[in-house]
Scaffold this active site. Structure first.
Site, PDB file in Angstrom:
ATOM      1  N   ASP A   9       0.255 -78.167  28.714  1.00 47.48           N
ATOM      2  CA  ASP A   9      -0.856 -77.245  28.868  1.00 47.48           C
ATOM      3  C   ASP A   9      -1.914 -77.705  28.143  1.00 47.48           C
ATOM      4  O   ASP A   9      -1.815 -78.452  27.058  1.00 47.48           O
ATOM      5  CB  ASP A   9      -0.570 -75.795  28.539  1.00 47.48           C
ATOM      6  CG  ASP A   9      -1.743 -74.863  28.865  1.00 47.48           C
ATOM      7  OD1 ASP A   9      -2.396 -74.981  29.817  1.00 47.48           O
ATOM      8  OD2 ASP A   9      -2.168 -74.068  27.817  1.00 47.48           O
ATOM      9  N   ASP A  11      -5.696 -76.174  27.385  1.00 49.34           N
ATOM     10  CA  ASP A  11      -6.339 -75.345  26.075  1.00 49.34           C
ATOM     11  C   ASP A  11      -5.332 -74.467  25.276  1.00 49.34           C
ATOM     12  O   ASP A  11      -4.411 -73.883  25.996  1.00 49.34           O
ATOM     13  CB  ASP A  11      -7.370 -74.385  26.656  1.00 49.34           C
ATOM     14  CG  ASP A  11      -8.151 -75.231  27.700  1.00 49.34           C
ATOM     15  OD1 ASP A  11      -8.744 -76.360  27.246  1.00 49.34           O
ATOM     16  OD2 ASP A  11      -8.769 -74.901  28.673  1.00 49.34           O
ATOM     17  N   ASP A  17      -8.422 -73.286  21.833  1.00 46.77           N
ATOM     18  CA  ASP A  17      -8.898 -72.667  23.330  1.00 46.77           C
ATOM     19  C   ASP A  17     -10.162 -71.777  22.613  1.00 46.77           C
ATOM     20  O   ASP A  17      -9.959 -70.665  22.326  1.00 46.77           O
ATOM     21  CB  ASP A  17      -7.788 -71.857  23.638  1.00 46.77           C
ATOM     22  CG  ASP A  17      -8.207 -70.942  25.112  1.00 46.77           C
ATOM     23  OD1 ASP A  17      -9.313 -71.496  25.589  1.00 46.77           O
ATOM     24  OD2 ASP A  17      -7.301 -70.628  25.727  1.00 46.77           O
ATOM     25  N   ALA A  19     -11.859 -70.809  25.080  1.00 47.12           N
ATOM     26  CA  ALA A  19     -12.501 -70.220  26.255  1.00 47.12           C
ATOM     27  C   ALA A  19     -13.576 -71.227  27.138  1.00 47.12           C
ATOM     28  O   ALA A  19     -14.480 -71.458  26.648  1.00 47.12           O
ATOM     29  CB  ALA A  19     -13.162 -68.866  26.134  1.00 47.12           C
ATOM     30  N   THR A  51      -3.231 -77.951  33.928  1.00 42.90           N
ATOM     31  CA  THR A  51      -4.045 -77.187  33.150  1.00 42.90           C
ATOM     32  C   THR A  51      -4.683 -76.097  34.201  1.00 42.90           C
ATOM     33  O   THR A  51      -5.322 -76.680  35.375  1.00 42.90           O
ATOM     34  CB  THR A  51      -4.868 -77.653  32.190  1.00 42.90           C
ATOM     35  OG1 THR A  51      -5.810 -76.790  31.625  1.00 42.90           O
ATOM     36  CG2 THR A  51      -6.002 -78.898  33.075  1.00 42.90           C
ATOM     37  N   CYS A  90      -5.877 -76.882  38.166  1.00 43.93           N
ATOM     38  CA  CYS A  90      -6.071 -75.838  39.258  1.00 43.93           C
ATOM     39  C   CYS A  90      -7.559 -75.117  38.898  1.00 43.93           C
ATOM     40  O   CYS A  90      -7.644 -74.447  38.100  1.00 43.93           O
ATOM     41  CB  CYS A  90      -5.088 -74.802  39.343  1.00 43.93           C
ATOM     42  SG  CYS A  90      -5.383 -73.519  40.298  1.00 43.93           S
ATOM     43  N   CYS A 107      -0.783 -73.642  43.023  1.00 39.72           N
ATOM     44  CA  CYS A 107      -0.998 -74.784  41.965  1.00 39.72           C
ATOM     45  C   CYS A 107      -1.408 -73.961  40.627  1.00 39.72           C
ATOM     46  O   CYS A 107      -1.319 -74.640  39.339  1.00 39.72           O
ATOM     47  CB  CYS A 107      -2.081 -75.863  42.217  1.00 39.72           C
ATOM     48  SG  CYS A 107      -3.700 -75.049  42.728  1.00 39.72           S
ATOM     49  N   ARG A 108      -1.883 -72.590  40.852  1.00 37.36           N
ATOM     50  CA  ARG A 108      -2.346 -71.912  39.668  1.00 37.36           C
ATOM     51  C   ARG A 108      -0.956 -71.400  38.548  1.00 37.36           C
ATOM     52  O   ARG A 108      -0.267 -70.743  39.516  1.00 37.36           O
ATOM     53  CB  ARG A 108      -3.371 -70.693  40.070  1.00 37.36           C
ATOM     54  CG  ARG A 108      -3.647 -70.079  38.758  1.00 37.36           C
ATOM     55  CD  ARG A 108      -4.470 -69.065  39.137  1.00 37.36           C
ATOM     56  NE  ARG A 108      -4.740 -67.933  37.749  1.00 37.36           N
ATOM     57  CZ  ARG A 108      -5.734 -68.335  36.943  1.00 37.36           C
ATOM     58  NH1 ARG A 108      -6.429 -69.513  36.755  1.00 37.36           N
ATOM     59  NH2 ARG A 108      -5.925 -67.623  35.869  1.00 37.36           N
ATOM     60  N   LYS A 109      -0.694 -71.767  37.623  1.00 34.72           N
ATOM     61  CA  LYS A 109       0.288 -71.340  36.677  1.00 34.72           C
ATOM     62  C   LYS A 109       0.315 -69.870  36.954  1.00 34.72           C
ATOM     63  O   LYS A 109      -0.939 -69.059  36.442  1.00 34.72           O
ATOM     64  CB  LYS A 109       0.465 -71.927  35.620  1.00 34.72           C
ATOM     65  CG  LYS A 109       0.779 -73.488  35.513  1.00 34.72           C
ATOM     66  CD  LYS A 109       0.743 -73.920  33.837  1.00 34.72           C
ATOM     67  CE  LYS A 109      -0.511 -74.106  33.709  1.00 34.72           C
ATOM     68  NZ  LYS A 109      -0.905 -74.714  32.365  1.00 34.72           N
TER      69      LYS A 109
END
Length: 185
Positions: A9, A11, A17, A19, A51, A90, A107-109
């Site tokens: 991953d 961030d 991270d 944001a 990511t 994504c 595709c979005r985890k």
């Protein structure tokens, strides 16, 4: 022959991270990232970044800005003798996005789409591979893609007991992962 990979991953794993990081001047590498990835590549692992980037869908930045930052990030890895073999992202969000990005996607985890695409495109054996993430969604995506080893790091988000149970290993940051999973350690 199939390859093994370390899926990262971004961030919270590669960088702090803050944001919706999308500018080079905001991108702050977490200590030990390059050294950890060097150890993995020495052991024959490909390095692949997966990511979620809903900031694109939300309109905070665009795909061109993401690409500029990604190219810069990959160049920093190369300068440290690590090749990033692929970056998958994504831009979607199911509830908070501009119309063209507003959708449920694979595709979005926690969905496995990015990992499955990388597995296919890079001829990766998920049973020999590792996912390093800072959220339960990273662990769920890895499990759904058949990735054998799931490592949750504390360098990003806070997570609960349920997220910890979804992981095979928990450690402070990416820098500690090679000692936990590599046979040369």
């Amino acid at each position: 022959m199939k390859y093994k990979a370390v899926f990262l991953d971004r961030d919270g794993v590669i960088n702090h991270d803050h944001a919706y990081v999308h500018k080079i001047e905001e991108f702050e590498f977490i200590d030990g990232v390059f050294e950890a990835c060097q150890r993995f590549t020495e052991q024959g692992y490909k390095i692949v970044v997966v990511t979620n980037q809903s900031g694109i869908g939300r309109g905070y930045y665009d795909e061109a800005q993401f690409k500029t930052l990604t190219d810069w990030m990959c160049a920093q890895f190369l300068a440290n003798n690590v090749e990033i073999n692929g970056v998958y992202f994504c831009p979607h969000h199911p509830k908070k996005a501009q119309p063209e990005y507003l959708k449920e996607c694979n595709c979005r985890k926690p969905h496995p789409g990015m990992l499955l695409q990388a597995i296919e495109e890079h001829d990766i054996d998920p049973a020999q591979s590792i996912m390093v993430g800072d959220k339960g969604s990273d662990m769920k995506a890895a499990k759904a893609a058949g990735v054998m080893t799931k490592v949750l790091v504390r360098s990003g988000q806070t997570f609960d007991e349920k997220d910890m149970l979804a992981a095979d290993l928990v450690c402070e940051s990416l820098s500690g992962v090679p000692d936990l999973v590599l046979k040369d350690a």
